[in-house]
Design a protein around this motif. Structure first.
Motif, short mmCIF file in Angstrom:
data_model
loop_
_atom_site.label_atom_id
_atom_site.label_comp_id
_atom_site.label_asym_id
_atom_site.label_seq_id
_atom_site.Cartn_x
_atom_site.Cartn_y
_atom_site.Cartn_z
N LEU A 1 98.66 55.72 60.55
CA LEU A 1 98.72 55.78 59.04
C LEU A 1 99.16 54.15 58.83
N TYR A 2 100.29 53.56 59.50
CA TYR A 2 100.65 52.03 59.17
C TYR A 2 99.35 51.24 59.24
N SER A 3 98.63 51.50 60.34
CA SER A 3 97.75 50.41 60.80
C SER A 3 96.52 50.72 59.57
N LEU A 4 96.24 51.59 58.81
CA LEU A 4 95.41 51.76 57.70
C LEU A 4 95.56 51.52 56.61
N LEU A 5 96.92 51.18 56.39
CA LEU A 5 97.40 50.83 54.98
C LEU A 5 96.76 49.69 54.48
N PRO A 6 96.72 49.57 53.09
CA PRO A 6 95.93 48.08 52.65
C PRO A 6 96.73 47.02 52.81
N THR A 7 96.04 45.84 53.39
CA THR A 7 96.62 44.61 53.55
C THR A 7 97.82 44.04 53.00
N ARG A 8 97.84 44.38 51.65
CA ARG A 8 99.04 43.77 50.90
C ARG A 8 100.33 44.55 51.13
N LEU A 9 100.24 45.82 52.06
CA LEU A 9 101.20 46.84 51.90
C LEU A 9 101.91 46.41 53.27
N LEU A 10 101.32 45.67 54.31
CA LEU A 10 101.45 45.50 55.52
C LEU A 10 102.58 44.13 55.86
N ILE A 11 103.08 44.19 56.99
CA ILE A 11 103.74 42.97 57.63
C ILE A 11 102.90 42.22 58.26
N GLU A 12 102.16 41.26 57.66
CA GLU A 12 101.04 40.52 58.57
C GLU A 12 101.49 39.72 59.93
N PRO A 13 100.66 39.58 60.71
CA PRO A 13 99.38 40.14 61.00
C PRO A 13 99.21 41.73 61.10
N ARG A 14 98.19 42.20 60.73
CA ARG A 14 97.99 43.71 60.64
C ARG A 14 98.51 44.50 61.87
N PHE A 15 98.30 44.31 63.28
CA PHE A 15 98.51 44.88 64.43
C PHE A 15 99.70 44.41 64.90
N VAL A 16 100.59 43.64 64.50
CA VAL A 16 101.55 43.23 65.24
C VAL A 16 102.67 44.36 65.25
N VAL A 17 102.85 45.13 64.42
CA VAL A 17 103.95 45.98 64.15
C VAL A 17 103.34 47.39 65.18
N PRO A 18 102.21 47.89 64.78
CA PRO A 18 101.77 48.75 65.78
C PRO A 18 101.84 48.69 67.35
N VAL A 19 101.14 47.44 67.36
CA VAL A 19 101.56 47.00 69.06
C VAL A 19 102.75 47.08 69.59
N LEU A 20 103.87 46.49 68.73
CA LEU A 20 104.98 46.65 69.06
C LEU A 20 105.63 48.18 69.35
N GLU A 21 105.11 49.03 68.45
CA GLU A 21 105.68 50.31 68.52
C GLU A 21 105.08 51.07 69.79
N LEU A 22 103.75 50.65 69.84
CA LEU A 22 103.12 51.39 71.22
C LEU A 22 103.82 50.65 72.65
N LEU A 23 104.48 49.24 72.31
CA LEU A 23 104.83 48.79 73.63
C LEU A 23 106.17 49.52 73.84
#
Length: 232
Positions: A28-50
């Motif tokens: 859900l976070y990965s699919l948010l509009p860019t202006r609502l994200l901590i960029e780059p887009r996939f940094v946070v999701p990758v950290l969460e998965l790690l």
């Protein structure tokens, strides 16, 4: 007459429900509009998965293994999901308050739904990780040695009800709350803005439920106001 406490052997809570909640929150976070994200887009999701992968590796099917390191890792994962969604919530509120062109309305309203659902999931995960020492402790530690409860469920006091109800009580069946129970608490708290059948007992549980209720209420009011404004 003294009450004897018998610890029943429990196979451990299934990993799957909580794992699906984490993966859903990440998606859900990965699919948010860019202006609502901590960029780059996939940094946070990758950290969460790690953070998530070693937790699954330690308990792939059932929650039976636990130690201080795994518990800290689990709480860190919940905090990261919560922090990233809090940032998205603040940025979304800013977008809704400032106002944008009408063509942005569907995107913002969909994003609001994503943020709300992620909020429900992350608070469910927080309750699940904190109450009575966490999912491993709740099923693998005997009741007299469990940490003090953060929540009181109906099953915790149904032992003196009619037979078919009392049979499911904590005292008579060895029942322990699982992720679905905490998810229900989170859903009702986010929609009713108050506890329903499960009561918070500890200060931290009350603070968490208050924060969840207020954030859900603010988001709901702003979304409704924004939607009404788009009808003009």
């Amino acid at each position: 007459m003294a009450i004897q406490h018998h610890h029943q052997v429990h196979p451990g809570e299934p990993r799957l429900p909580a794992a699906l909640a984490v993966l859903t929150a990440v998606a859900l976070y990965s699919l948010l509009p860019t202006r609502l994200l901590i960029e780059p887009r996939f940094v946070v999701p990758v950290l969460e998965l790690l953070l998530f992968v070693p937790l699954v590796a330690a308990n792939p099917r059932r929650m039976t293994r636990g130690n201080r390191g795994l518990r800290r890792l689990a709480i860190a994962l919940v905090l990261l999901i919560a922090a990233s969604n809090a940032v998205a919530l603040v940025l979304l509120i800013r977008q809704l308050v400032v106002g944008h062109a009408q063509e942005d309305a569907p995107t913002l309203l969909l994003a609001a739904g994503q943020v709300w659902l992620t909020n429900v999931l992350v608070f469910a995960l927080a309750y699940w990780e904190l109450d009575r020492g966490g999912p491993v402790s709740r099923t693998q530690v005997s009741r007299p040695r469990l940490p003090i409860a953060d929540f009181r469920f109906p099953q915790d006091e149904d032992h003196d009800a009619i037979y078919e109800v009392a049979k499911r009580s904590s005292q008579k069946s060895g029942w322990a709350p699982g992720f679905i129970d905490y998810l229900y608490v989170s859903v009702t708290n986010s929609s009713a803005f108050s506890p329903t059948d499960t009561m918070p007992l500890s200060p931290r549980a009350k603070i968490l439920m208050a924060v969840e209720s207020v954030s859900a209420l603010v988001l709901s009011v702003l979304v409704i106001s924004y939607g009404v404004g788009q009808l003009k």
